[in-house]
Scaffold this motif. Structure first.
Motif: not given
Length: 503
Positions: A148, A197, A224, A226, A229, A232, A235
């Motif tokens: 990501s 992330i 953030f 995954i 949120e 993927t 996020t």
């Protein structure tokens, strides 16, 4: 008669051939300023050693005026000396510790005969040294956040990412090392802001890592998860927006002029061959001395490549404590591997090193340490730890070039110079990595990866001192924005050292 071999010290009993030599050909070298010849009794490959005298089993082989190990097979004058007949010997670290009367006695280079003030245009940071780049770092907390992070970085101009292969299922010491590296990357002066992330179930979560980084720097930080949120895509959308806003802010920052004394340069080698110790490493050592003389700081790492030359390196210590620290680092490295049932001499030199003419760990190390220069060593650092002093510094890192570069960048190096004989494409997302080689064949074969050709040193058309001073200008240009080849490709290699297996 053309010189086709090099003697590194007048007391050596081998010379290194810098062309292929056929059986029956003359090997021509200089000893104490006098041209001498010896007939090759067998083919001697490029970069390999030829015996200048009969060598019996148990005899020591000398290069650089130091022992490379002992013969395990007899070799007659004019024959090849390599890893098949020459072997490393264990070190006696107790005997190498300094006495109470120790004083720094290492021979010092003359330095740049015409030093001039050098400056670079960089980005002021609230904490520490200025940046020579202004990256937005997309930082994964674990392997599950790496892909990501890569996608986010690809969507925002000025953003870079790393691929992190750990962060979960680790013992405490591995987690601590990972956190040192991640926070060190975030605090590197080449980074303007950080977007973290995470997944949500890793050992140190994205919110915890953000809190750590904020306690160390005033840079903008967003984070953030995954799982938090909702997957993927969600996020990535939020992270791209955060990174875009940081990039817009970073674009408004104006460069300022800084003295070269604000530079922290990492010094590394990899894919070494005989030309590394003979030419490119001494040239980089001259660069290091010149920068230290100008008030900058240089860091040399990869401590397994001190073993066999640690007694020479330790002579540069500014005091007895630092001298003995260098010796103890090598003792501890060997002991660590022995505890795992491993022998450092089984993996060093590597197969590529041996093909390039390096027969023992001693030979490799005696050439490797030359890249650190001759100035007094003022500090011995653990991995990924920032220097507290200016000058020549050494760092105890893993015996792997990419891991060593990772640690030096995490310690705040704005740039890295990397010598190689065999050739390597490696680079780093955060700090430019300048690749130099003194092997003309490697430069011709891998010109797409090599930044500087130092083969004139081997050819005898220029001295390593002159090339070292030329490298100061090259590093200065990198600090002023010139891209290295690895940087232009966007290479982003990292490796984090581990103490044991995953749990």
């Amino acid at each position: 008669m053309d010189i086709n071999a090099l003697m590194m010290d007048d007391t050596d009993n081998v010379v290194t051939c810098v062309t292929e030599v056929k059986a029956g050909d003359n090997v021509v070298f200089k000893q104490a300023g006098e041209v001498k010849t010896i007939c090759a009794e067998e083919d001697i490959p490029y970069c390999h050693k030829i015996a200048l005298t009969d060598l019996a089993v148990g005899d020591e082989v000398f290069k650089y005026g130091e022992s490379l190990g002992k013969m395990i097979e007899a070799v007659a004058k004019g024959h090849l000396v390599n890893e098949n007949n020459l072997k490393s010997v264990p070190r006696n670290y107790d005997q190498e510790l300094a006495g109470d009367d120790f004083v720094m006695s290492a021979k010092q280079s003359a330095g740049d005969p015409n030093p001039k003030k050098r400056t670079f245009w960089g980005y002021r940071r609230a904490e520490g040294r200025p940046g020579i780049r202004n990256h937005i770092l997309i930082l994964p907390t674990c392997a599950c956040g790496s892909e990501s992070s890569r996608i986010v970085a690809s969507q925002v101009r000025g953003a870079v990412n790393i691929v992190f292969n750990t962060g979960c299922s680790d013992v405490a010491a591995n987690t601590a090392m990972s956190q040192k590296v991640l926070t060190g990357f975030a605090c590197n002066p080449n980074v303007y802001g950080v977007v973290i992330i995470g997944l949500g179930c890793e050992t140190v979560g994205h919110a915890q890592l953000a809190e750590k980084i904020r306690s160390m720097t005033s840079k903008p930080v967003a984070h953030f998860g995954i799982q938090d949120e909702g997957g993927t895509l969600k996020t990535i959308e939020k992270a791209v927006r955060a990174a875009r806003d940081m990039a817009a802010e970073a674009g408004m920052q104006q460069k300022e002029e800084f003295d070269i004394s604000e530079l922290l340069l990492g010094i590394e080698c990899g894919g070494s061959d005989a030309t590394s110790g003979i030419a490119s490493n001494p040239a980089v050592g001259e660069l290091s001395d010149a920068l230290v003389d100008l008030g900058a700081t240089t860091v040399m790492s990869e401590s397994i490549e001190w073993i066999g030359g640690e007694h020479v390196l330790a002579k540069r210590a500014a005091n007895k404590e630092i001298h003995d620290q260098i010796i103890e680092v090598c003792r501890a490295y060997e002991a660590h591997l022995n505890a795992a049932g491993q022998d450092c001499r089984a993996g060093q030199p590597t197969p590529g090193n041996k093909a390039g003419g390096l027969s023992t760990l001693e030979e490799k190390s005696l050439g490797c340490i030359r890249k650190g220069g001759t100035r007094p060593i003022v500090e011995v650092l653990e991995q990924a730890v920032r220097p507290s002093k200016k000058g020549a510094v050494v760092m105890d890192t893993a015996g792997y070039d990419i891991a060593s570069v990772t640690s030096m960048v995490a310690a705040g190096c704005q740039a890295v110079i990397f010598t190689t004989g065999r050739g390597t494409p490696t680079g780093n997302a955060i700090a430019p990595v300048l690749k130099v080689t003194a092997n003309g064949r490697t430069y011709a074969r891998m010109e797409d990866n090599m930044d500087v050709d130092l083969s004139g040193i081997i050819a005898g058309t220029i001295s390593y001192q002159e090339e070292g001073h030329r490298l100061v200008d090259k590093i200065n240009a990198i600090c002023n924005g010139q891209l290295t080849k690895a940087e232009a490709y966007g290479f982003s290699d990292i490796a984090v050292d581990h103490v044991c297996r995953y749990v």
